[in-house]
Design an enzyme around this catalytic site. Sequence first.
Site, PDB file in Angstrom:
ATOM      1  N   PRO A  88     -26.452  10.603  16.990  1.00 25.34           N
ATOM      2  CA  PRO A  88     -26.963  10.886  15.382  1.00 25.34           C
ATOM      3  C   PRO A  88     -28.388  11.221  15.000  1.00 25.34           C
ATOM      4  O   PRO A  88     -28.715  12.746  15.318  1.00 25.34           O
ATOM      5  CB  PRO A  88     -26.341  10.721  14.272  1.00 25.34           C
ATOM      6  CG  PRO A  88     -25.485   9.150  15.145  1.00 25.34           C
ATOM      7  CD  PRO A  88     -25.781   8.747  16.318  1.00 25.34           C
TER       8      PRO A  88
ATOM      9  N   LYS B  87     -38.355  21.309  21.376  1.00 29.03           N
ATOM     10  CA  LYS B  87     -36.155  21.481  20.892  1.00 29.03           C
ATOM     11  C   LYS B  87     -35.919  22.028  19.593  1.00 29.03           C
ATOM     12  O   LYS B  87     -35.903  22.656  19.203  1.00 29.03           O
ATOM     13  CB  LYS B  87     -35.671  20.126  20.610  1.00 29.03           C
ATOM     14  CG  LYS B  87     -34.493  20.075  20.241  1.00 29.03           C
ATOM     15  CD  LYS B  87     -32.733  20.404  20.633  1.00 29.03           C
ATOM     16  CE  LYS B  87     -31.967  20.647  20.148  1.00 29.03           C
ATOM     17  NZ  LYS B  87     -30.843  21.138  20.224  1.00 29.03           N
TER      18      LYS B  87
HETATM   19  P1  NAD Z   1     -21.356  12.949  17.463  1.00 31.12           P
HETATM   20  O1  NAD Z   1     -22.057  12.251  16.057  1.00 31.12           O
HETATM   21  O2  NAD Z   1     -20.384  13.416  17.073  1.00 31.12           O
HETATM   22  O3  NAD Z   1     -21.924  11.338  18.466  1.00 31.12           O
HETATM   23  C1  NAD Z   1     -22.517  10.520  18.684  1.00 31.12           C
HETATM   24  C2  NAD Z   1     -21.894   9.221  18.462  1.00 31.12           C
HETATM   25  O4  NAD Z   1     -23.068   7.816  18.762  1.00 31.12           O
HETATM   26  C3  NAD Z   1     -20.877   8.942  18.253  1.00 31.12           C
HETATM   27  O5  NAD Z   1     -19.532   8.699  18.701  1.00 31.12           O
HETATM   28  C4  NAD Z   1     -21.135   7.271  16.604  1.00 31.12           C
HETATM   29  O6  NAD Z   1     -20.362   6.356  16.896  1.00 31.12           O
HETATM   30  C5  NAD Z   1     -21.994   6.581  18.057  1.00 31.12           C
HETATM   31  N1  NAD Z   1     -22.627   5.896  17.919  1.00 31.12           N
HETATM   32  C6  NAD Z   1     -23.951   5.235  16.150  1.00 31.12           C
HETATM   33  N2  NAD Z   1     -24.287   4.910  16.783  1.00 31.12           N
HETATM   34  C7  NAD Z   1     -23.408   4.018  17.388  1.00 31.12           C
HETATM   35  C8  NAD Z   1     -24.988   2.609  18.180  1.00 31.12           C
HETATM   36  N3  NAD Z   1     -25.019   2.044  17.404  1.00 31.12           N
HETATM   37  N4  NAD Z   1     -23.931   2.059  19.217  1.00 31.12           N
HETATM   38  C9  NAD Z   1     -23.521   3.337  19.961  1.00 31.12           C
HETATM   39  N5  NAD Z   1     -22.336   4.067  19.830  1.00 31.12           N
HETATM   40  C10 NAD Z   1     -23.279   4.465  18.308  1.00 31.12           C
HETATM   41  O7  NAD Z   1     -23.145  13.522  18.018  1.00 31.12           O
HETATM   42  P2  NAD Z   1     -22.742  14.666  18.419  1.00 31.12           P
HETATM   43  O8  NAD Z   1     -22.095  15.869  18.531  1.00 31.12           O
HETATM   44  O9  NAD Z   1     -22.318  14.040  19.724  1.00 31.12           O
HETATM   45  O10 NAD Z   1     -24.271  14.783  18.899  1.00 31.12           O
HETATM   46  C11 NAD Z   1     -25.754  13.880  19.421  1.00 31.12           C
HETATM   47  C12 NAD Z   1     -27.287  14.182  19.352  1.00 31.12           C
HETATM   48  O11 NAD Z   1     -27.350  15.125  20.597  1.00 31.12           O
HETATM   49  C13 NAD Z   1     -27.342  14.340  18.250  1.00 31.12           C
HETATM   50  O12 NAD Z   1     -28.837  14.290  17.629  1.00 31.12           O
HETATM   51  C14 NAD Z   1     -27.412  15.227  18.090  1.00 31.12           C
HETATM   52  O13 NAD Z   1     -28.181  16.656  17.159  1.00 31.12           O
HETATM   53  C15 NAD Z   1     -28.033  16.085  19.358  1.00 31.12           C
HETATM   54  N6  NAD Z   1     -27.122  17.651  19.564  1.00 31.12           N
HETATM   55  C16 NAD Z   1     -25.747  17.685  19.215  1.00 31.12           C
HETATM   56  C17 NAD Z   1     -24.873  19.054  19.306  1.00 31.12           C
HETATM   57  C18 NAD Z   1     -23.904  19.942  19.075  1.00 31.12           C
HETATM   58  O14 NAD Z   1     -23.612  21.024  18.928  1.00 31.12           O
HETATM   59  N7  NAD Z   1     -23.119  18.227  18.610  1.00 31.12           N
HETATM   60  C19 NAD Z   1     -25.933  20.561  20.435  1.00 31.12           C
HETATM   61  C20 NAD Z   1     -27.548  19.380  20.558  1.00 31.12           C
HETATM   62  C21 NAD Z   1     -27.899  18.714  20.552  1.00 31.12           C
END
Ligand code: NAD
Length: 310
Positions: free
Chosen positions: A65, A168
């Site tokens: 995250p 980004k």
């Molecule tokens: P999300 O919250 O769905 O997924 C993050 C995952 O990380 C969760 O499953 C969580 O349990 C896990 N996590 C957190 N701490 C952890 C740890 N210490 N060890 C293991 N797992 C851990 O978020 P997302 O939507 O998948 O986004 C991830 C990244 O990508 C973010 O930085 C976001 O800004 C970026 N991003 C997202 C999108 C989108 O459309 N969702 C698009 C571009 C970029």
Amino acid sequence: MKIAFIGLGHMGGGMAPNLARAGHEVRAFDLSEEALDHAVKRGCKRAKSAADACKDADAVVTMLPAGKHVADVYRGSVFGAAPKSAILMDCSTIDVATAKAVEAEAQEAGYLMVDAPVSGGIAAAEGGTLTFMVGGSDQGFEKAREYLEKMGKAVIHAGGPGAGQAAKICNNMLLGATMAATCEAFVLAVKLGLDPQTFFDISSKASGQSWSMTSYCPMPGVGPETPADREYEGGFAAALMLKDLKLAMAAAQETGAYTPMGGEAEELYQRFVDRGGGGKDFSAIIKMIDDSWKAAAGSESNSPPVTALD
Ligand code: NAD
């Protein structure tokens, strides 16, 4: 190759199976059992911990995250556990300062590491059509590229450590501001009696055109199909746009850059999120601008209507 993949949420849950489908052994770890189960069903191997996933790995990918999760995972579970020969790739969107600090620590410990945030949402993560913006050394980029190409349609070297994150947040600051401006233009056009489709036909071929207008039009029923045609469900959540705008504003403050349009976009998205719009696609901000936004019961904050604020 053996790849440790840490963070299997909305994005990582789509990306990791693409590496497995390309023939790699993907050892997956997430704090959420549900996310981990989903990845295992789609061809990844279950690791007991992040450090366990990194053992003997040729490559490590993280999709977490925010900056504090990235720093904690690398400091607590990756450095030391992964072999020094492993290429480390953080694909999360995080602040430039943390990205640079973690990459400096990686280098000191003898690793090659890149920041490789992505453009493209959940559908692009699933479909393997993400765009990666990579910060790091030439050697790190070349090593990372062979893995990133399995998850994306474009892999671009942005510059040294932190340059991927810089690209980004600058891109998303531009996107947030152009989306808000596109919404305003539609709202004014309608108030002036223009047909929205006619305005689209003109503006998408005139000097006001942008990606927000031509490819991601916030007006339902106008232009190509977008989240606007699905009640603003799916797509790129307004809460994530706000996160990226906050990162951009923090970077602007640190560097002394003057970014008034970015600041205005941040304020608008903050208001929309405060009113319960965080889960909607970011183009739904048009509903706050035309004053038709009705938050789901219980999610509305006490902030006054937008018209009273301006
Ligand atoms: P999300 O919250 O769905 O997924 C993050 C995952 O990380 C969760 O499953 C969580 O349990 C896990 N996590 C957190 N701490 C952890 C740890 N210490 N060890 C293991 N797992 C851990 O978020 P997302 O939507 O998948 O986004 C991830 C990244 O990508 C973010 O930085 C976001 O800004 C970026 N991003 C997202 C999108 C989108 O459309 N969702 C698009 C571009 C970029």
